[in-house]
Design an enzyme around this catalytic site. Structure first.
Site, mmCIF file in Angstrom:
data_model
loop_
_atom_site.group_PDB
_atom_site.id
_atom_site.type_symbol
_atom_site.label_atom_id
_atom_site.label_comp_id
_atom_site.label_asym_id
_atom_site.label_seq_id
_atom_site.Cartn_x
_atom_site.Cartn_y
_atom_site.Cartn_z
ATOM 1 N N HIS A 84 5.590 18.714 -42.045
ATOM 2 C CA HIS A 84 6.388 17.739 -41.286
ATOM 3 C C HIS A 84 7.173 18.469 -40.214
ATOM 4 O O HIS A 84 7.770 19.510 -40.471
ATOM 5 C CB HIS A 84 7.341 16.981 -42.222
ATOM 6 N N ASP A 163 14.244 4.593 -45.475
ATOM 7 C CA ASP A 163 13.982 5.419 -44.289
ATOM 8 C C ASP A 163 13.395 4.569 -43.170
ATOM 9 O O ASP A 163 13.695 4.779 -42.001
ATOM 10 C CB ASP A 163 13.059 6.600 -44.619
ATOM 11 N N ARG A 170 18.382 4.911 -36.243
ATOM 12 C CA ARG A 170 18.771 6.202 -35.655
ATOM 13 C C ARG A 170 18.099 6.405 -34.307
ATOM 14 O O ARG A 170 18.681 6.964 -33.372
ATOM 15 C CB ARG A 170 18.380 7.350 -36.602
ATOM 16 N N SER A 185 15.818 11.864 -44.428
ATOM 17 C CA SER A 185 14.687 11.130 -43.856
ATOM 18 C C SER A 185 13.366 11.834 -44.158
ATOM 19 O O SER A 185 12.410 11.225 -44.655
ATOM 20 C CB SER A 185 14.907 11.019 -42.344
ATOM 21 N N LYS A 189 10.547 10.894 -47.599
ATOM 22 C CA LYS A 189 9.138 10.541 -47.336
ATOM 23 C C LYS A 189 8.194 11.496 -48.055
ATOM 24 O O LYS A 189 7.206 11.092 -48.651
ATOM 25 C CB LYS A 189 8.833 10.604 -45.829
HETATM 26 N N1 URA Z 1 11.242 13.421 -38.790
HETATM 27 C C1 URA Z 1 11.684 12.506 -39.688
HETATM 28 O O1 URA Z 1 10.901 11.940 -40.436
HETATM 29 N N2 URA Z 1 12.996 12.245 -39.731
HETATM 30 C C2 URA Z 1 13.890 12.854 -38.944
HETATM 31 O O2 URA Z 1 15.064 12.568 -39.058
HETATM 32 C C3 URA Z 1 13.426 13.797 -38.003
HETATM 33 C C4 URA Z 1 12.080 14.062 -37.943
#
Ligand code: URA
Length: 443
Positions: A84, A163, A170, A185, A189
């Site tokens: 990620h 989220d 956000r 966040s 996930k």
């Molecule tokens: N990727 C995400 O899923 N969340 C964030 O806050 C920043 C990048």
């Protein structure tokens, strides 16, 4: 909700530590819709200014994870490893990396995001392919992973719904660059999607949310610490975001750039293949292979990744994932089918010299204003607008040389955008020192 949300917002506003129960109740209320968007946003802004203690960050992550169900991937054979990114401009690595790592023998369960602030989103990019679905049921997600070895999906009403809501708020409220919010966040996930291990790509530089190496290190350490506390093995690379990654910025253009690289040994027009994007993808794949024990070390991992990119296996995996997720494969074979906005203009260098720096966040915001990102949560994203760069940092430019080709819909905004574009670039008489692709590794 047993506590008054106003009291929780006030407590955070005044810099006090929230208990796990308070965070759990508040996040539960957000997911259930009993807390209004304006209250959620006030909480986000209070957190942005006051931060969170490590214990609060863990509790926030846990509460976000528990807002939905956690997927059990034990019926899918194989080691699951995901990656990620914390977000950047032109960062399309996931589109190539997921099928590449799957081609190397890993299972890649990837729950990704949409555009966030000035940064692009993997889901928005993939949705430029006609028919591609990111809202996938749990059963289909498991089937796709079994059939294709990788899947790239979004949050749903049942998987990390907190989220889904907080992310979109956000995006449009200036509350993205905040360590605990990013940790909650990303990790909620990743814990929900069922991965066994995680590679974090923490971006640093003018186009990243973390502008300095020390900020990026703080974020990387926080992500790794919270991941470990939650039982998820993780490592992080801090990678450069002082210029767009590759050449394309904009959803359709970025998919096209990925297709070029994935086609590997048979590029349609090799001049499109961008070195930094390909190199970073191979590096990240090597790390994922070591994490998933498919390679003894990074060198072996890179060799395997390069082989699978060049022999077409990664391209086949990408096709398989696109097809399983409802995408129209004809689009992959005929790139002209991707929409391109009707107005095409060239933005040129005003003087001679070396391209020394790019304010990459400003470039990401230009894409948003072209229509390629969101200013309000419900805004649609236009896949057809974008910027194709013809120069990277260090390029020697002549006066009048094209730096970027822009695809736009609205002629009226172009003059102001070009002025912002010119202001975002620094051109100097001396050859600049180039930033490394990878600044640091944190394990
Ligand atoms: N990727 C995400 O899923 N969340 C964030 O806050 C920043 C990048």
């Amino acid at each position: 909700m047993s506590v008054n949300p106003v009291l929780i917002i006030e407590k955070k506003r005044d810099g006090h530590e929230l208990s796990s129960e308070e965070l759990r109740d508040f996040i539960k209320g957000i997911a259930a819709g009993t807390i209004e968007d304006y209250q959620a946003t006030a909480f986000l802004m209070a957190t942005f200014f006051q931060g969170m203690t490590p214990a609060e960050t863990v509790a926030l992550t846990k509460a976000m994870l528990e807002s939905g169900e956690r997927i059990d991937l034990s019926s899918v054979a194989g080691t699951k490893v995901d990656k990620h990114s914390t977000g950047g401009v032109g960062d399309k690595v996931s589109l190539i990396l997921a099928p590449l790592a799957a081609a190397c023998g890993l299972i890649v369960p990837m729950m990704a995001g949409r555009g966030l602030g000035h940064s692009g989103g993997t889901l928005d990019k993939l949705e430029s392919i006609e028919g591609f679905q990111v809202q996938i049921s749990k059963q289909d997600y498991i089937r796709i992973l079994k059939n294709a070895g990788c899947a790239i999906i979004g949050q749903t009403a049942s998987i990390v719904p907190a989220d889904k809501k907080l992310y979109s708020l956000r995006d449009v409220t200036g509350t993205v660059p905040c360590v605990p919010l990013i940790c909650g966040s990303i990790l909620s996930k990743k814990l929900a999607e069922g991965t066994n291990a995680l590679l974090l790509d923490v971006k640093v530089g003018s186009g990243a949310f973390m502008k300095t190496l020390s900020e990026a290190k703080t974020l990387a350490k926080s992500l790794i610490t919270v991941a470990k506390k939650m039982g998820l093995p993780a490592r992080a690379l801090i990678t450069d975001m002082n210029q767009p990654l590759g050449y394309a910025v904009g959803n359709s253009l970025e998919v096209l750039e990925c297709i070029e690289i994935l086609r590997g040994s048979k590029p349609a027009s090799s001049d499109l293949s961008s070195v930094d994007l390909r190199e970073l993808t191979l590096t990240q794949c090597a790390h994922m292979l070591v994490l998933g024990k498919k390679a003894k070390n990074l060198k072996d991992g890179r060799i395997l990744a390069l082989k699978k990119l060049q022999d077409g296996t990664a391209w086949e995996k990408f096709r398989s994932m696109v097809s399983e997720q409802g995408g129209n494969l004809t689009w992959l074979d005929e790139p002209n089918l991707f929409p391109k906005a009707p107005i095409e203009v060239q933005w040129k260098s005003k003087k001679r010299g070396y391209l020394k720096s790019m304010d990459t966040e400003a470039l990401g915001k230009i894409l948003v204003d072209l229509g390629g990102g969101r200013k309000r949560a419900a805004d649609p994203v236009d896949p057809a607008v974008g910027i194709w760069f013809h120069a990277k940092l260090g390029a020697k430019l002549t006066s009048g040389q094209t730096i970027a080709t822009v695809f736009a819909r609205d002629e009226k905004i172009l003059h102001a955008l070009e002025q912002r574009f010119q202001a975002s670039l620094e051109i100097s008489g001396t050859r600049p020192k180039l930033p490394p692709l990878v600044h640091a590794e944190i394990t």
